[in-house]
Design an enzyme around this catalytic site. Sequence first.
Site, PDB file in Angstrom:
ATOM      1  N   CYS A   1      52.817  -7.762 -20.853  1.00 25.15           N
ATOM      2  CA  CYS A   1      52.908  -7.783 -22.276  1.00 25.15           C
ATOM      3  C   CYS A   1      52.050  -8.955 -22.681  1.00 25.15           C
ATOM      4  O   CYS A   1      50.888  -8.942 -22.370  1.00 25.15           O
ATOM      5  CB  CYS A   1      54.321  -7.948 -22.783  1.00 25.15           C
TER       6      CYS A   1
ATOM      7  N   GLU B   1      57.063  -6.908 -33.874  1.00 26.24           N
ATOM      8  CA  GLU B   1      55.704  -6.759 -33.369  1.00 26.24           C
ATOM      9  C   GLU B   1      55.122  -5.396 -33.713  1.00 26.24           C
ATOM     10  O   GLU B   1      55.854  -4.414 -33.870  1.00 26.24           O
ATOM     11  CB  GLU B   1      55.693  -6.865 -31.829  1.00 26.24           C
TER      12      GLU B   1
END
Length: 200
Positions: free
Chosen positions: A86, A121
Amino acid sequence: MPEINTNHLDEQQVQLLAEMCILIDENDNKIGSETKKNCHLNENIEKGLLHRAFSVFLFNTENKLLLQQRSEAKITFPGGDFPTYCHYFSVLLIDVPPEEINYLTRIHYKAQSDGIWGEHEIDYILFVRKNVTLNPDPNEVKSYCYVSKGELEDLLKKAASGEVKITPWFKIIVETFLFKWWDNLNHLSQFIDHEKIHRM
């Protein structure tokens, strides 16, 4: 921005909170930058602070998916399982040139980790199919393994019963998209979408 006491947190993870994230609006237009710390405080998230992120799904040549378990030192979702990830792709993997990373789509989600920290996000979903050398940073990664579809399904059942923890964004992606993508690893181009942002 609010002042939060971080004295009880892992020193290395606290240092990482100073890194900068790209701030965006809900259409993924860049509007500025802010520290990782401020981007992950629920108090700011509730005010609309949104940042850009990415998740990498890495499959080996046997079509098994690499999962890693977040270290217990992590500030958000410690100990949770998620894909090859990530923000900190480099701590786990080497030997993946950019041209071998394939973009699919974007996912917008919000999730609280605890009363203080959370995530908000727009997550770029990236796929890699390659046998790689693994070199995990133990401060980021507790453990890792490759799983088949059946093994991932078993993991999801364990998560549903509370035996294991998985992160909210991984759960969303698995339940909505992952198996369809997994079934089409040789034909992923049909899923590439530069326009849509999936709101979860």
